[in-house]
Design a protein around this motif. Structure first.
Motif, PDB file in Angstrom:
ATOM      1  N   THR A 118       0.831  -1.214   0.000  1.00 41.04           N
ATOM      2  CA  THR A 118       0.000   0.000   0.000  1.00 41.04           C
ATOM      3  C   THR A 118       0.861   1.258   0.000  1.00 41.04           C
ATOM      4  O   THR A 118       0.497   2.267  -0.596  1.00 41.04           O
ATOM      5  CB  THR A 118      -0.916  -0.001   1.251  1.00 41.04           C
ATOM      6  OG1 THR A 118      -1.581  -1.258   1.298  1.00 41.04           O
ATOM      7  CG2 THR A 118      -1.943   1.108   1.201  1.00 41.04           C
ATOM      8  N   TYR A 119       1.977   1.190   0.702  1.00 42.96           N
ATOM      9  CA  TYR A 119       2.869   2.353   0.817  1.00 42.96           C
ATOM     10  C   TYR A 119       4.243   1.939   0.299  1.00 42.96           C
ATOM     11  O   TYR A 119       5.054   1.415   1.061  1.00 42.96           O
ATOM     12  CB  TYR A 119       2.987   2.795   2.280  1.00 42.96           C
ATOM     13  CG  TYR A 119       1.648   3.119   2.894  1.00 42.96           C
ATOM     14  CD1 TYR A 119       1.036   4.346   2.646  1.00 42.96           C
ATOM     15  CD2 TYR A 119       0.990   2.186   3.695  1.00 42.96           C
ATOM     16  CE1 TYR A 119      -0.194   4.642   3.199  1.00 42.96           C
ATOM     17  CE2 TYR A 119      -0.252   2.483   4.251  1.00 42.96           C
ATOM     18  CZ  TYR A 119      -0.833   3.711   4.005  1.00 42.96           C
ATOM     19  OH  TYR A 119      -2.057   3.999   4.554  1.00 42.96           O
ATOM     20  N   PRO A 120       4.491   2.119  -1.001  1.00 48.66           N
ATOM     21  CA  PRO A 120       5.682   1.511  -1.618  1.00 48.66           C
ATOM     22  C   PRO A 120       7.033   2.144  -1.260  1.00 48.66           C
ATOM     23  O   PRO A 120       7.673   2.773  -2.081  1.00 48.66           O
ATOM     24  CB  PRO A 120       5.400   1.629  -3.118  1.00 48.66           C
ATOM     25  CG  PRO A 120       4.436   2.743  -3.241  1.00 48.66           C
ATOM     26  CD  PRO A 120       3.686   2.879  -1.960  1.00 48.66           C
ATOM     27  N   PHE A 121       7.471   1.933  -0.008  1.00 46.97           N
ATOM     28  CA  PHE A 121       8.838   2.286   0.365  1.00 46.97           C
ATOM     29  C   PHE A 121       9.740   1.082   0.080  1.00 46.97           C
ATOM     30  O   PHE A 121       9.253  -0.039  -0.104  1.00 46.97           O
ATOM     31  CB  PHE A 121       8.917   2.710   1.838  1.00 46.97           C
ATOM     32  CG  PHE A 121       8.213   1.789   2.811  1.00 46.97           C
ATOM     33  CD1 PHE A 121       8.804   0.604   3.225  1.00 46.97           C
ATOM     34  CD2 PHE A 121       6.943   2.107   3.300  1.00 46.97           C
ATOM     35  CE1 PHE A 121       8.158  -0.247   4.121  1.00 46.97           C
ATOM     36  CE2 PHE A 121       6.290   1.255   4.192  1.00 46.97           C
ATOM     37  CZ  PHE A 121       6.898   0.075   4.602  1.00 46.97           C
ATOM     38  N   ASN A 122      11.047   1.311   0.042  1.00 43.44           N
ATOM     39  CA  ASN A 122      11.984   0.196  -0.149  1.00 43.44           C
ATOM     40  C   ASN A 122      12.135  -0.532   1.179  1.00 43.44           C
ATOM     41  O   ASN A 122      12.104   0.088   2.242  1.00 43.44           O
ATOM     42  CB  ASN A 122      13.360   0.705  -0.593  1.00 43.44           C
ATOM     43  CG  ASN A 122      13.272   1.532  -1.853  1.00 43.44           C
ATOM     44  OD1 ASN A 122      12.662   1.118  -2.822  1.00 43.44           O
ATOM     45  ND2 ASN A 122      13.853   2.725  -1.826  1.00 43.44           N
ATOM     46  N   LEU A 123      12.306  -1.836   1.106  1.00 47.03           N
ATOM     47  CA  LEU A 123      12.359  -2.643   2.319  1.00 47.03           C
ATOM     48  C   LEU A 123      13.591  -3.537   2.292  1.00 47.03           C
ATOM     49  O   LEU A 123      13.837  -4.227   1.307  1.00 47.03           O
ATOM     50  CB  LEU A 123      11.092  -3.508   2.355  1.00 47.03           C
ATOM     51  CG  LEU A 123      10.794  -4.311   3.593  1.00 47.03           C
ATOM     52  CD1 LEU A 123      10.731  -3.423   4.819  1.00 47.03           C
ATOM     53  CD2 LEU A 123       9.456  -5.044   3.397  1.00 47.03           C
ATOM     54  N   ILE A 124      14.367  -3.487   3.387  1.00 45.11           N
ATOM     55  CA  ILE A 124      15.557  -4.340   3.480  1.00 45.11           C
ATOM     56  C   ILE A 124      15.493  -5.092   4.793  1.00 45.11           C
ATOM     57  O   ILE A 124      15.350  -4.470   5.853  1.00 45.11           O
ATOM     58  CB  ILE A 124      16.857  -3.510   3.419  1.00 45.11           C
ATOM     59  CG1 ILE A 124      16.981  -2.827   2.068  1.00 45.11           C
ATOM     60  CG2 ILE A 124      18.084  -4.386   3.695  1.00 45.11           C
ATOM     61  CD1 ILE A 124      18.174  -1.884   1.951  1.00 45.11           C
ATOM     62  N   LYS A 125      15.585  -6.434   4.738  1.00 41.22           N
ATOM     63  CA  LYS A 125      15.647  -7.202   5.990  1.00 41.22           C
ATOM     64  C   LYS A 125      17.120  -7.455   6.290  1.00 41.22           C
ATOM     65  O   LYS A 125      17.808  -8.180   5.559  1.00 41.22           O
ATOM     66  CB  LYS A 125      14.895  -8.521   5.849  1.00 41.22           C
ATOM     67  CG  LYS A 125      14.925  -9.318   7.150  1.00 41.22           C
ATOM     68  CD  LYS A 125      14.067 -10.560   7.088  1.00 41.22           C
ATOM     69  CE  LYS A 125      14.121 -11.285   8.411  1.00 41.22           C
ATOM     70  NZ  LYS A 125      15.134 -12.312   8.494  1.00 41.22           N
ATOM     71  N   ASP A 126      17.600  -6.828   7.344  1.00 39.64           N
ATOM     72  CA  ASP A 126      19.001  -6.985   7.728  1.00 39.64           C
ATOM     73  C   ASP A 126      19.161  -6.450   9.151  1.00 39.64           C
ATOM     74  O   ASP A 126      18.327  -5.684   9.626  1.00 39.64           O
ATOM     75  CB  ASP A 126      19.910  -6.200   6.761  1.00 39.64           C
ATOM     76  CG  ASP A 126      21.273  -6.853   6.600  1.00 39.64           C
ATOM     77  OD1 ASP A 126      21.651  -7.659   7.473  1.00 39.64           O
ATOM     78  OD2 ASP A 126      21.957  -6.533   5.616  1.00 39.64           O
TER      79      ASP A 126
END
Ligand SMILES: Cc1cc2nc3c(=O)[nH]c(=O)nc-3n(C[C@H](O)[C@H](O)[C@H](O)COP(=O)(O)OP(=O)(O)OC[C@H]3O[C@@H](n4cnc5c(N)ncnc54)[C@H](O)[C@@H]3O)c2cc1C
Length: 151
Positions: A66-74
């Motif tokens: 819904t809110y297209p921010f960049n996502l990093i799992k780290d």
């Protein structure tokens, strides 16, 4: 476009990411060591089987749709503010602006290692649940309750 790095995928980090990406002025990236938002307020029902652990988790990918921010799992290991650099386990990231939203952690006083707190890591709710289940099976036992993590 200026790049904002938000560290932490709890209520604070996610709300910041949502509000900043709406502005269209920033490239917004959220970094979290969990790939889900953990809904602490309803986690209290896990130990007593009134909800399941999985129901307390909202995948960050669902919010990101819904809110297209960049996502990093780290996991963030170090912040080098003088170089605008964040060192994670698997990569190093740079930023123009930084938001630190790691949540709270308690001073670890002696004895705390013997306690389980629902305010701790999400998985602790499962340990409390299993402990209560064991007592019920046994038919008796003691539960010591403290406030604010006091042992
Ligand atoms: C049992 C319980 C009930 C509650 N009930 C309510 C309520 O009814 N109403 C209310 O307003 N508040 C309530 N709260 C408080 C509320 O849950 C917290 O204030 C809120 O979760 C804080 O949000 P936060 O984003 O600051 O931190 P957190 O929710 O702790 O999020 C921190 C995030 O940072 C990530 N992170 C941490 N370290 C790293 C790292 N090194 N690298 C990458 N990511 C990292 C974590 O994985 C997590 O995603 C309750 C809390 C508890 C424990």
């Amino acid at each position: 476009m200026k790049n904002v790095l938000i560290l932490g995928g709890g209520f604070a980090g996610i709300q910041t990411a949502i509000e900043l990406q709406k502005k269209d002025t920033f490239e917004v990236t959220l970094v979290s060591d969990r790939d889900y938002l953990y809904l602490y307020p309803i986690s209290i029902w896990v130990p007593v089987h009134l909800t399941e652990f999985e129901n307390v988790k909202v995948p960050l990918a669902t919010i990101q749709k819904t809110y297209p921010f960049n996502l990093i799992k780290d996991k963030v290991i170090e912040i080098h503010a003088s170089e605008n650099k964040v060192v994670c386990e698997n990569q190093t990231l740079t930023y123009d602006y930084l938001v630190v939203a790691f949540g709270a952690d308690k001073m670890k006083h002696k004895g705390i290692e013997n306690t389980l707190s629902i305010c701790g890591k999400p998985e602790v709710s499962l340990s409390i649940r299993d402990g209560i289940d064991k007592l019920i099976q046994k038919g008796n036992g003691k539960i010591a309750v403290g406030f604010g993590g006091n042992p």
